[in-house]
Design a protein around this motif. Structure first.
Motif, PDB file in Angstrom:
ATOM      1  N   TYR A  99      -7.047   6.250  -9.881  1.00  0.00           N
ATOM      2  CA  TYR A  99      -7.039   7.438  -9.044  1.00  0.00           C
ATOM      3  C   TYR A  99      -6.509   8.684  -9.748  1.00  0.00           C
ATOM      4  O   TYR A  99      -6.874   9.807  -9.396  1.00  0.00           O
ATOM      5  CB  TYR A  99      -6.179   7.190  -7.795  1.00  0.00           C
ATOM      6  CG  TYR A  99      -6.644   6.015  -6.980  1.00  0.00           C
ATOM      7  CD1 TYR A  99      -7.670   6.150  -6.058  1.00  0.00           C
ATOM      8  CD2 TYR A  99      -6.055   4.765  -7.137  1.00  0.00           C
ATOM      9  CE1 TYR A  99      -8.108   5.073  -5.301  1.00  0.00           C
ATOM     10  CE2 TYR A  99      -6.486   3.678  -6.385  1.00  0.00           C
ATOM     11  CZ  TYR A  99      -7.510   3.832  -5.479  1.00  0.00           C
ATOM     12  OH  TYR A  99      -7.935   2.755  -4.751  1.00  0.00           O
ATOM     13  N   GLU A 110       0.268   3.797   4.530  1.00  0.00           N
ATOM     14  CA  GLU A 110       1.310   3.151   3.739  1.00  0.00           C
ATOM     15  C   GLU A 110       1.898   1.966   4.498  1.00  0.00           C
ATOM     16  O   GLU A 110       2.093   2.021   5.712  1.00  0.00           O
ATOM     17  CB  GLU A 110       2.418   4.163   3.420  1.00  0.00           C
ATOM     18  CG  GLU A 110       3.514   3.614   2.554  1.00  0.00           C
ATOM     19  CD  GLU A 110       4.060   4.648   1.589  1.00  0.00           C
ATOM     20  OE1 GLU A 110       5.204   4.491   1.165  1.00  0.00           O
ATOM     21  OE2 GLU A 110       3.344   5.607   1.256  1.00  0.00           O
ATOM     22  N   SER A 143      -2.717   4.677  -4.008  1.00  0.00           N
ATOM     23  CA  SER A 143      -3.506   5.777  -3.442  1.00  0.00           C
ATOM     24  C   SER A 143      -4.381   5.244  -2.316  1.00  0.00           C
ATOM     25  O   SER A 143      -5.560   4.972  -2.507  1.00  0.00           O
ATOM     26  CB  SER A 143      -4.375   6.428  -4.527  1.00  0.00           C
ATOM     27  OG  SER A 143      -5.119   7.511  -3.993  1.00  0.00           O
ATOM     28  N   LEU A 144      -3.791   5.139  -1.116  1.00  0.00           N
ATOM     29  CA  LEU A 144      -4.522   4.604   0.024  1.00  0.00           C
ATOM     30  C   LEU A 144      -4.348   5.511   1.245  1.00  0.00           C
ATOM     31  O   LEU A 144      -3.461   6.361   1.269  1.00  0.00           O
ATOM     32  CB  LEU A 144      -4.037   3.193   0.335  1.00  0.00           C
ATOM     33  CG  LEU A 144      -4.454   2.121  -0.687  1.00  0.00           C
ATOM     34  CD1 LEU A 144      -3.885   0.765  -0.299  1.00  0.00           C
ATOM     35  CD2 LEU A 144      -5.968   2.036  -0.817  1.00  0.00           C
ATOM     36  N   ASN A 161      -1.263  -0.827  -4.581  1.00  0.00           N
ATOM     37  CA  ASN A 161      -2.195   0.273  -4.790  1.00  0.00           C
ATOM     38  C   ASN A 161      -1.479   1.565  -4.425  1.00  0.00           C
ATOM     39  O   ASN A 161      -0.912   1.676  -3.329  1.00  0.00           O
ATOM     40  CB  ASN A 161      -3.435   0.063  -3.907  1.00  0.00           C
ATOM     41  CG  ASN A 161      -4.565   0.998  -4.240  1.00  0.00           C
ATOM     42  OD1 ASN A 161      -4.380   2.209  -4.270  1.00  0.00           O
ATOM     43  ND2 ASN A 161      -5.753   0.449  -4.468  1.00  0.00           N
ATOM     44  N   ASP A 208       0.495   5.494   0.300  1.00  0.00           N
ATOM     45  CA  ASP A 208      -0.518   6.466   0.691  1.00  0.00           C
ATOM     46  C   ASP A 208      -0.664   7.570  -0.355  1.00  0.00           C
ATOM     47  O   ASP A 208       0.048   7.604  -1.365  1.00  0.00           O
ATOM     48  CB  ASP A 208      -0.222   7.037   2.090  1.00  0.00           C
ATOM     49  CG  ASP A 208       1.056   7.862   2.165  1.00  0.00           C
ATOM     50  OD1 ASP A 208       1.601   8.254   1.115  1.00  0.00           O
ATOM     51  OD2 ASP A 208       1.523   8.117   3.299  1.00  0.00           O
ATOM     52  N   THR A 209      -1.608   8.477  -0.115  1.00  0.00           N
ATOM     53  CA  THR A 209      -1.919   9.508  -1.109  1.00  0.00           C
ATOM     54  C   THR A 209      -0.797  10.519  -1.275  1.00  0.00           C
ATOM     55  O   THR A 209      -0.768  11.256  -2.268  1.00  0.00           O
ATOM     56  CB  THR A 209      -3.211  10.244  -0.734  1.00  0.00           C
ATOM     57  OG1 THR A 209      -3.101  10.755   0.612  1.00  0.00           O
ATOM     58  CG2 THR A 209      -4.409   9.308  -0.824  1.00  0.00           C
ATOM     59  N   TYR A 259       0.840  -1.196   0.000  1.00  0.00           N
ATOM     60  CA  TYR A 259       0.000   0.000   0.000  1.00  0.00           C
ATOM     61  C   TYR A 259       0.881   1.255   0.000  1.00  0.00           C
ATOM     62  O   TYR A 259       1.785   1.372   0.827  1.00  0.00           O
ATOM     63  CB  TYR A 259      -0.885   0.044   1.244  1.00  0.00           C
ATOM     64  CG  TYR A 259      -1.509  -1.285   1.619  1.00  0.00           C
ATOM     65  CD1 TYR A 259      -2.289  -1.991   0.711  1.00  0.00           C
ATOM     66  CD2 TYR A 259      -1.312  -1.827   2.893  1.00  0.00           C
ATOM     67  CE1 TYR A 259      -2.867  -3.203   1.051  1.00  0.00           C
ATOM     68  CE2 TYR A 259      -1.886  -3.043   3.253  1.00  0.00           C
ATOM     69  CZ  TYR A 259      -2.662  -3.731   2.328  1.00  0.00           C
ATOM     70  OH  TYR A 259      -3.216  -4.930   2.669  1.00  0.00           O
ATOM     71  N   THR A 262      -2.886   0.686 -10.025  1.00  0.00           N
ATOM     72  CA  THR A 262      -3.426  -0.444  -9.265  1.00  0.00           C
ATOM     73  C   THR A 262      -3.119  -1.735 -10.014  1.00  0.00           C
ATOM     74  O   THR A 262      -3.359  -1.816 -11.227  1.00  0.00           O
ATOM     75  CB  THR A 262      -4.956  -0.320  -9.121  1.00  0.00           C
ATOM     76  OG1 THR A 262      -5.301   0.995  -8.684  1.00  0.00           O
ATOM     77  CG2 THR A 262      -5.487  -1.348  -8.132  1.00  0.00           C
TER      78      THR A 262
END
Length: 438
Positions: free
Chosen positions: A215, A315, A311-312, A309, A163-164, A161, A291
């Protein structure tokens, strides 16, 4: 006598990961004798950071041979943009020089084959800086598997993961173009594929994958306005952009710095020619995925279920490794300062097939990439620790298997079919290199 290094590509990584330790921690045995880059402003940046090294000779992107002739390096460090790696690795091998290259080794299976062929014909060797191997938690996982506690590895579940903040950064920069980075299944996921290959000591043979751009890009539901050519610093839509607003206050822009950028001059955000790392994440030129979900088959029967992914909300990763004698589980949260909830110290849970659970605590180290970078640097500049019962530095074959897996992922996405690693490498022979995975 000091070992002599020349650097091809003065990226932030080149300065922070290689130039700095060479000139400080390892200065008694190492020295920088030449610098090569396409952008003269990067030489100015280097001089700002390392004023004592101003006399070091500098060369343009087409002056590799002249640099080698004049500076006589022992080792070439390749750390420029991903698509530039192959030409300098191959050029160095043709001069019988050793190479240290940032990951990914190259961006295509075709270039992997060229590097492997060049290494076989050379006295030089390639080392790929897969620093994730050196994080203490990852080393412990390797040792647990080697001890036989899992038995024969049968399957792996790895969910990664970003993050954004971190995930979106790739779409602001050159990484968003497949022709420059190979896509994120290569630029980023090679880290993850190499870890699995190393942990289980098996080589990938076939990949099937799905992927999408969910995203970012112009069709993102988060795009405040379909308009190309914007930059975060001057964009009129920042207050309506959730990705920008999450990490920046209205008063101060760039409040949370990009992990991958190293602006070394006070008040100078973009010290490069014709390049800005704050391009809009919704531009229509973006041609990669954000993704992926993939299944990867290995030569001794293991199966990897992998997803990533970009954009979660937080992280990290979740990992499980299953074997004929037990199961291993671990969860890691990266960047706790950006995670909107308390995060525990990472441990490893071991479940024997018949027996009770054991929780294994690992001594964590300071330093980036889970404490792995300082340990990697010791092996790079001092030689591998001879007391270690297994190989840790990555070679050209390791780099090739990780890149070819990443290419097989995005090709499977595009072509809706399984892709073999031999197909990506156009394999004509069994290579034996530093990886020794035949």
């Amino acid at each position: 006598m000091k070992k002599r290094y020349a650097i091809c590509g003065l990226s932030g990584r080149a300065l922070g990961m290689f130039a700095k330790p060479i000139t400080t921690t390892f200065s008694e045995s190492c020295e920088i004798v030449g610098l090569l880059d396409r952008d003269s402003k990067r030489f100015e940046l280097f001089e700002t950071r390392f004023p004592d090294l101003t006399p070091v000779e500098t060369y343009g992107e087409s002056e590799f041979d002249r640099m080698v002739d004049e500076t006589k390096p022992d080792v070439i460090i390749v750390a420029g943009r991903d698509d530039s790696h192959a030409k300098y690795i191959i050029a160095a091998l043709r001069r019988d020089l050793d190479v240290i290259t940032e990951k990914p080794m190259v961006t295509t299976g075709e270039d992997c084959r060229k590097v492997l062929d060049a290494e076989q014909a050379s006295k030089g060797k390639v080392t790929v800086t897969f620093n994730y191997r050196y994080a203490p938690i990852h080393t412990k996982i390797k040792e647990i598997i080697m001890e036989g506690k899992l038995g024969r590895v049968t399957s792996i579940d790895l969910n990664w993961y970003l993050d954004t903040h971190h995930g979106s950064s790739y779409f602001k920069r050159w990484n968003r173009l497949r022709e420059l980075s190979g896509g994120l299944s290569i630029h980023k996921s090679t880290h993850h594929f190499d870890l699995v290959n190393w942990w289980i000591d098996q080589r990938p043979v076939e990949v099937f994958a799905y992927g999408a751009l969910n995203y970012y890009g112009p069709d993102s539901e988060w795009n405040p306005s379909k308009e190309d050519g914007r930059h975060c610093e001057t964009c009129m839509h920042t207050e309506d952009c959730a990705y920008y607003s999450r990490w920046n206050s209205r008063k101060e822009r760039f409040q949370v710095p990009d992990d991958h950028l190293e602006s070394l001059e006070e008040g100078k955000k973009y010290p490069y020619t014709n390049y800005r790392p704050d391009q809009c994440i919704f531009d229509s030129e973006i041609n990669i995925e954000d993704t992926y979900s993939a299944t990867i088959k290995y030569n001794r029967g293991a199966l990897l279920s992998y997803s990533v992914n970009f954009s979660l909300p937080y992280e990290g990763y979740r990992l499980a490794i299953n074997g004929t004698k037990g199961r291993l589980e671990t969860v890691e949260y990266h960047a706790p300062g950006r995670t909107p909830f308390p995060t525990p110290k990472q441990t490893i849970d071991y479940f024997p097939l018949f027996g009770s659970k054991e929780t294994i605590h690992v001594v964590h180290r300071e330093g980036s990439h889970g404490g792995g970078d300082p340990l990697l640097l010791e092996d790079l500049f001092m030689g591998e620790d001879r007391r270690r019962p297994y190989k840790k530095l990555s070679g050209a074959l390791d780099g090739a298997y990780s890149v070819s897996t990443g290419e097989a992922v995005w090709k499977s996405v595009k072509e809706h079919r399984p892709i073999t690693i031999d197909e990506v490498l156009a394999k004509q022979q069994d290579y034996t290199s530093s990886g020794e995975m035949n």
